[in-house]
Design an enzyme around this catalytic site. Structure first.
Site, mmCIF file in Angstrom:
data_model
loop_
_atom_site.group_PDB
_atom_site.id
_atom_site.type_symbol
_atom_site.label_atom_id
_atom_site.label_comp_id
_atom_site.label_asym_id
_atom_site.label_seq_id
_atom_site.Cartn_x
_atom_site.Cartn_y
_atom_site.Cartn_z
ATOM 1 N N GLU A 180 -83.645 43.178 -1.895
ATOM 2 C CA GLU A 180 -82.476 42.562 -2.543
ATOM 3 C C GLU A 180 -82.333 43.051 -3.985
ATOM 4 O O GLU A 180 -81.231 43.290 -4.469
ATOM 5 C CB GLU A 180 -82.602 41.038 -2.474
ATOM 6 C CG GLU A 180 -82.457 40.540 -1.030
ATOM 7 C CD GLU A 180 -82.762 39.063 -0.881
ATOM 8 O OE1 GLU A 180 -83.912 38.671 -1.186
ATOM 9 O OE2 GLU A 180 -81.887 38.301 -0.455
ATOM 10 N N ALA A 234 -90.192 38.141 -2.662
ATOM 11 C CA ALA A 234 -90.574 36.975 -3.462
ATOM 12 C C ALA A 234 -92.030 36.640 -3.157
ATOM 13 O O ALA A 234 -92.520 36.917 -2.058
ATOM 14 C CB ALA A 234 -89.681 35.804 -3.097
ATOM 15 N N GLU A 282 -87.356 37.642 6.093
ATOM 16 C CA GLU A 282 -87.404 36.198 5.825
ATOM 17 C C GLU A 282 -87.412 35.363 7.102
ATOM 18 O O GLU A 282 -88.037 34.308 7.174
ATOM 19 C CB GLU A 282 -86.220 35.783 4.932
ATOM 20 C CG GLU A 282 -86.368 36.194 3.468
ATOM 21 C CD GLU A 282 -85.870 37.590 3.163
ATOM 22 O OE1 GLU A 282 -85.667 38.389 4.101
ATOM 23 O OE2 GLU A 282 -85.702 37.892 1.968
ATOM 24 N N GLY A 291 -86.985 39.932 -1.149
ATOM 25 C CA GLY A 291 -86.458 40.006 -2.511
ATOM 26 C C GLY A 291 -86.578 41.396 -3.126
ATOM 27 O O GLY A 291 -85.798 41.751 -4.012
HETATM 28 N N1 CAA Z 1 -95.891 37.327 -1.646
HETATM 29 C C1 CAA Z 1 -97.136 37.118 -2.095
HETATM 30 N N2 CAA Z 1 -98.167 37.983 -1.895
HETATM 31 C C2 CAA Z 1 -97.897 39.099 -1.202
HETATM 32 C C3 CAA Z 1 -96.622 39.388 -0.691
HETATM 33 C C4 CAA Z 1 -95.584 38.436 -0.952
HETATM 34 N N3 CAA Z 1 -94.306 38.652 -0.574
HETATM 35 N N4 CAA Z 1 -96.664 40.561 -0.025
HETATM 36 C C5 CAA Z 1 -97.940 41.007 -0.119
HETATM 37 N N5 CAA Z 1 -98.668 40.131 -0.840
HETATM 38 C C6 CAA Z 1 -100.100 40.227 -1.167
HETATM 39 C C7 CAA Z 1 -100.986 39.865 0.027
HETATM 40 O O1 CAA Z 1 -101.131 38.469 0.113
HETATM 41 C C8 CAA Z 1 -102.271 40.589 -0.324
HETATM 42 O O2 CAA Z 1 -102.943 39.844 -1.303
HETATM 43 P P1 CAA Z 1 -104.540 39.522 -1.099
HETATM 44 O O3 CAA Z 1 -105.188 40.885 -1.178
HETATM 45 O O4 CAA Z 1 -104.851 38.644 -2.252
HETATM 46 O O5 CAA Z 1 -104.662 38.888 0.239
HETATM 47 C C9 CAA Z 1 -101.765 41.871 -1.021
HETATM 48 O O6 CAA Z 1 -100.431 41.584 -1.458
HETATM 49 C C10 CAA Z 1 -101.703 43.077 -0.107
HETATM 50 O O7 CAA Z 1 -100.930 42.740 1.015
HETATM 51 P P2 CAA Z 1 -101.423 42.982 2.525
HETATM 52 O O8 CAA Z 1 -102.902 42.873 2.608
HETATM 53 O O9 CAA Z 1 -100.616 42.098 3.414
HETATM 54 O O10 CAA Z 1 -100.982 44.527 2.699
HETATM 55 P P3 CAA Z 1 -100.635 45.257 4.072
HETATM 56 O O11 CAA Z 1 -100.544 46.697 3.734
HETATM 57 O O12 CAA Z 1 -101.539 44.850 5.171
HETATM 58 O O13 CAA Z 1 -99.161 44.712 4.460
HETATM 59 C C11 CAA Z 1 -96.877 44.123 4.025
HETATM 60 C C12 CAA Z 1 -98.068 45.006 3.634
HETATM 61 C C13 CAA Z 1 -96.407 44.492 5.444
HETATM 62 C C14 CAA Z 1 -95.767 44.382 3.008
HETATM 63 C C15 CAA Z 1 -97.310 42.638 4.010
HETATM 64 O O14 CAA Z 1 -97.965 42.379 2.782
HETATM 65 C C16 CAA Z 1 -96.187 41.670 4.142
HETATM 66 O O15 CAA Z 1 -95.661 41.461 5.225
HETATM 67 N N6 CAA Z 1 -95.768 41.011 3.002
HETATM 68 C C17 CAA Z 1 -94.755 40.003 3.010
HETATM 69 C C18 CAA Z 1 -93.368 40.624 3.103
HETATM 70 C C19 CAA Z 1 -92.311 39.538 3.155
HETATM 71 O O16 CAA Z 1 -92.288 38.732 4.053
HETATM 72 N N7 CAA Z 1 -91.390 39.528 2.150
HETATM 73 C C20 CAA Z 1 -90.353 38.544 2.056
HETATM 74 C C21 CAA Z 1 -90.793 37.453 1.109
HETATM 75 S S1 CAA Z 1 -89.689 36.053 1.124
HETATM 76 C C22 CAA Z 1 -88.407 36.551 0.163
HETATM 77 O O17 CAA Z 1 -88.389 37.612 -0.421
HETATM 78 C C23 CAA Z 1 -87.313 35.535 0.093
HETATM 79 C C24 CAA Z 1 -86.087 36.004 -0.631
HETATM 80 O O18 CAA Z 1 -85.069 36.349 -0.058
HETATM 81 C C25 CAA Z 1 -86.069 36.011 -2.045
#
Ligand code: CAA
Length: 256
Positions: free
Chosen positions: A110, A62, A130, A107
């Protein structure tokens, strides 16, 4: 729109198309996805393939920025929206596959678990992180993951938020198989071509027997199996399939 629905022959294809944000799911994308799945259900497609655009991710979950500063009721509606969209995929009359060629987190995983099958390339990394955000999975993860890999492993993933690589995911049954790196769509088509040559009646009954059986006791599941197997015998496709075997020819199924 950041989400595209297209068709290629017998395949319906949903592409998450927001590579700059690793295909993170905005609410608008979930709404579009839900509508797209309705359209697929009404189409002649025989299989659905879900892929993520770009090299890095199937979907990073998400959109975290969008999750912030929402009221309690908005949060609940958000969870219900994701659950509903992925639930629709799981209930499609045709099989579906998520092709995980990079990150599938939160998500994103999921969504993949809402599909009938998941395939992964060596580079795939999966997790439900999460807990690191002070949250728990809200789009079906706490329910579908234990059904796929068992309670203990699901709790390990959900409570630690740790990342699982493709090999571990395959060993645990989270993905069906690891495939050689390549164009995700081509990989999805190759995998799904194993399932599309059969009649829809038998294909749907088989899936229904397994899925309904998973929700109940073995005894009740066997009753479901007996009913659906009896129903399968009543189809023209069953007559054709068995006759073709006896006549040593290829069957021509008509979904009837
Ligand atoms: N939401 C919004 N933006 C996201 C994102 C997310 N889940 N995941 C990545 N992005 C964005 C980053 O903010 C970044 O944008 P900017 O360039 O504008 O800063 C871009 O995508 C690239 O990401 P990274 O620079 O972080 O890339 P990386 O290769 O260094 O890391 C990653 C990759 C490990 C996947 C890291 O992006 C990360 O940890 N993302 C979040 C993953 C996460 O926590 N997902 C769960 C979300 S909550 C959820 O899903 C709830 C549910 O049950 C529905």
């Amino acid at each position: 729109m950041a989400m595209k629905l297209s068709y290629d022959g017998v395949f319906a294809i949903i592409t998450l198309d927001r590579p700059d944000a690793l295909n993170a799911l905005r609410f608008q994308m979930l709404e579009a996805l839900s509508d797209a799945v309705d359209e697929v259900a009404a189409s002649d497609a025989r299989a659905l393939i879900v892929v993520g655009a770009g090299d890095k991710a199937f979907c990073a979950g998400a959109d975290i920025k969008e999750l912030m500063n929402r009221s309690l009721m908005e949060q609940r509606r958000g969870a219900q929206l994701g659950q509903c969209a992925f639930g629709k995929i799981s209930k499609l009359p045709i099989p579906s596959v998520a092709v995980i060629h990079g990150y599938a987190f939160g998500g994103g995983l999921e969504l993949a678990m809402g599909c009938t099958f998941r395939i992964a390339t060596e580079r795939a990394r999966m997790g439900l992180p999460e807990i690191k955000l002070g949250l728990i999975p809200g789009y079906g993860g706490t329910q579908r993951l234990p059904r796929l890999i068992g309670e203990a492993r699901a709790l390990e993933m959900v409570m630690s938020g740790r990342t699982v690589d493709a090999k571990e995911a395959e060993r645990w049954g989270l993905v069906n198989r690891i495939v050689e790196d390549g164009d995700p769509l081509t990989l999805g088509k190759q995998f799904m071509s194993e399932f599309i040559g059969y009649g829809l009646c038998a294909s749907q009954f088989a899936r229904e027997a397994v899925e309904r059986g998973m929700e109940t006791t073995v005894e009740a599941g066997l009753a479901i199996e007996a009913d659906l197997s009896t129903l399968a015998y009543q189809t023209q496709d069953a007559v054709e399939g068995m006759t073709a075997f006896v006549e040593k020819r290829k069957p021509e199924f008509k979904d009837a």
